[in-house]
Write a protein that holds these residues in place. Structure first.
Motif, PDB file in Angstrom:
ATOM      1  N   LEU A  28     -36.435 -18.342   1.003  1.00 37.12           N
ATOM      2  CA  LEU A  28     -36.523 -17.029   0.363  1.00 37.12           C
ATOM      3  C   LEU A  28     -36.281 -17.141  -1.141  1.00 37.12           C
ATOM      4  CD1 LEU A  28     -36.982 -14.025   0.566  1.00 37.12           C
ATOM      5  CD2 LEU A  28     -34.572 -13.751   1.217  1.00 37.12           C
ATOM      6  N   ALA A  29     -35.349 -17.982  -1.545  1.00 37.46           N
ATOM      7  CA  ALA A  29     -35.105 -18.179  -2.978  1.00 37.46           C
ATOM      8  C   ALA A  29     -36.364 -18.708  -3.668  1.00 37.46           C
ATOM      9  CB  ALA A  29     -33.936 -19.137  -3.189  1.00 37.46           C
ATOM     10  N   ILE A  30     -37.051 -19.633  -3.028  1.00 38.08           N
ATOM     11  CA  ILE A  30     -38.300 -20.171  -3.603  1.00 38.08           C
ATOM     12  C   ILE A  30     -39.347 -19.060  -3.730  1.00 38.08           C
ATOM     13  CG2 ILE A  30     -40.253 -21.716  -3.156  1.00 38.08           C
ATOM     14  CD1 ILE A  30     -38.162 -23.692  -1.968  1.00 38.08           C
ATOM     15  N   LEU A  31     -39.477 -18.249  -2.676  1.00 37.31           N
ATOM     16  CA  LEU A  31     -40.430 -17.133  -2.740  1.00 37.31           C
ATOM     17  C   LEU A  31     -40.092 -16.188  -3.889  1.00 37.31           C
ATOM     18  CD1 LEU A  31     -40.838 -16.174   1.041  1.00 37.31           C
ATOM     19  CD2 LEU A  31     -42.467 -17.401  -0.415  1.00 37.31           C
ATOM     20  N   LEU A  32     -38.798 -15.923  -4.089  1.00 34.53           N
ATOM     21  CA  LEU A  32     -38.394 -15.036  -5.182  1.00 34.53           C
ATOM     22  C   LEU A  32     -38.671 -15.660  -6.546  1.00 34.53           C
ATOM     23  CD1 LEU A  32     -35.054 -13.643  -3.714  1.00 34.53           C
ATOM     24  CD2 LEU A  32     -37.208 -12.410  -4.004  1.00 34.53           C
ATOM     25  N   PHE A  33     -38.425 -16.955  -6.680  1.00 39.02           N
ATOM     26  CA  PHE A  33     -38.700 -17.626  -7.957  1.00 39.02           C
ATOM     27  C   PHE A  33     -40.195 -17.650  -8.256  1.00 39.02           C
ATOM     28  CE2 PHE A  33     -34.577 -20.146  -7.196  1.00 39.02           C
ATOM     29  CZ  PHE A  33     -33.825 -19.198  -7.873  1.00 39.02           C
ATOM     30  N   PRO A  87     -40.355  -2.406   1.443  1.00 36.63           N
ATOM     31  CA  PRO A  87     -41.688  -2.141   0.885  1.00 36.63           C
ATOM     32  C   PRO A  87     -42.226  -0.727   1.118  1.00 36.63           C
ATOM     33  CG  PRO A  87     -41.891  -3.321   2.940  1.00 36.63           C
ATOM     34  CD  PRO A  87     -40.416  -3.176   2.676  1.00 36.63           C
ATOM     35  N   ILE A  88     -41.482   0.130   1.814  1.00 35.90           N
ATOM     36  CA  ILE A  88     -42.033   1.435   2.170  1.00 35.90           C
ATOM     37  C   ILE A  88     -41.868   2.440   1.030  1.00 35.90           C
ATOM     38  CG2 ILE A  88     -41.880   3.356   3.806  1.00 35.90           C
ATOM     39  CD1 ILE A  88     -40.932   1.190   5.866  1.00 35.90           C
ATOM     40  N   TYR A 141     -50.938  -8.974  -6.327  1.00 38.67           N
ATOM     41  CA  TYR A 141     -50.027  -7.923  -5.887  1.00 38.67           C
ATOM     42  C   TYR A 141     -49.637  -8.098  -4.412  1.00 38.67           C
ATOM     43  CZ  TYR A 141     -47.959  -3.375  -5.127  1.00 38.67           C
ATOM     44  OH  TYR A 141     -47.089  -2.368  -4.802  1.00 38.67           O
ATOM     45  N   GLY A 142     -50.557  -8.565  -3.601  1.00 38.81           N
ATOM     46  CA  GLY A 142     -50.280  -8.775  -2.185  1.00 38.81           C
ATOM     47  C   GLY A 142     -49.127  -9.747  -1.953  1.00 38.81           C
ATOM     48  N   TYR A 143     -48.974 -10.715  -2.844  1.00 35.06           N
ATOM     49  CA  TYR A 143     -47.864 -11.671  -2.719  1.00 35.06           C
ATOM     50  C   TYR A 143     -46.529 -10.942  -2.858  1.00 35.06           C
ATOM     51  CZ  TYR A 143     -44.625 -15.448  -3.585  1.00 35.06           C
ATOM     52  OH  TYR A 143     -43.542 -16.282  -3.499  1.00 35.06           O
ATOM     53  N   VAL A 157     -43.494 -10.732  -0.158  1.00 38.42           N
ATOM     54  CA  VAL A 157     -42.124 -11.146  -0.470  1.00 38.42           C
ATOM     55  C   VAL A 157     -41.158 -10.002  -0.195  1.00 38.42           C
ATOM     56  CG1 VAL A 157     -40.558 -11.835  -2.332  1.00 38.42           C
ATOM     57  CG2 VAL A 157     -42.783 -12.931  -2.115  1.00 38.42           C
ATOM     58  N   ARG A 158     -41.526  -8.788  -0.540  1.00 35.58           N
ATOM     59  CA  ARG A 158     -40.660  -7.637  -0.266  1.00 35.58           C
ATOM     60  C   ARG A 158     -40.431  -7.478   1.239  1.00 35.58           C
ATOM     61  NH1 ARG A 158     -40.665  -3.573  -4.740  1.00 35.58           N
ATOM     62  NH2 ARG A 158     -40.080  -2.056  -3.154  1.00 35.58           N
ATOM     63  N   THR A 159     -41.483  -7.617   2.023  1.00 36.51           N
ATOM     64  CA  THR A 159     -41.369  -7.474   3.476  1.00 36.51           C
ATOM     65  C   THR A 159     -40.508  -8.583   4.061  1.00 36.51           C
ATOM     66  OG1 THR A 159     -43.547  -6.417   3.547  1.00 36.51           O
ATOM     67  CG2 THR A 159     -42.684  -7.304   5.621  1.00 36.51           C
TER      68      THR A 159
END
Length: 97
Positions: A14-19, A69-70, A27-29, A33-35
């Motif tokens: 998750l840290a990698i996804l946030l970085f 994300p909602i 935008y889909g990425y 990540v939010r989901t």
């Protein structure tokens, strides 16, 4: 032992996804990540509650609300980048029980 290992893998992932949110991504990425973040933070919040760790429980549930994300919270790109970095570092350096 195995459960803790998977928790560490999830934290690092998750840290990698946030970085990666710091890069120019579609935008889909960011929606993905939010989901993923919301799901992970809810899971960690429930686990913290089960362990009796109320402080981390509130932090995880707060992060789940922030990233959900909602009903998006519009912080702007720069502030979201700061949040992503702080949360990513916190995930990497956070306590592991």
């Amino acid at each position: 032992m195995k459960n803790n290992r998977w928790e560490n893998v999830i934290r690092i992932g998750l840290a990698i996804l946030l970085f990666l949110c710091l890069l120019d991504m579609p935008y889909g990425y960011f929606q993905l990540v939010r989901t993923i973040s919301t799901i992970v933070f809810i899971y960690f919040g429930i686990d913290a509650k089960r362990k009796g760790d109320e402080t981390n429980m509130f932090i995880y549930f707060g992060l789940a609300l922030l990233f959900q994300p909602i009903f998006k919270i519009a912080l702007g790109r720069t502030l979201w980048n700061v949040v992503d970095v702080i949360v990513g570092i916190w995930l990497l350096l956070g306590r592991r029980k």
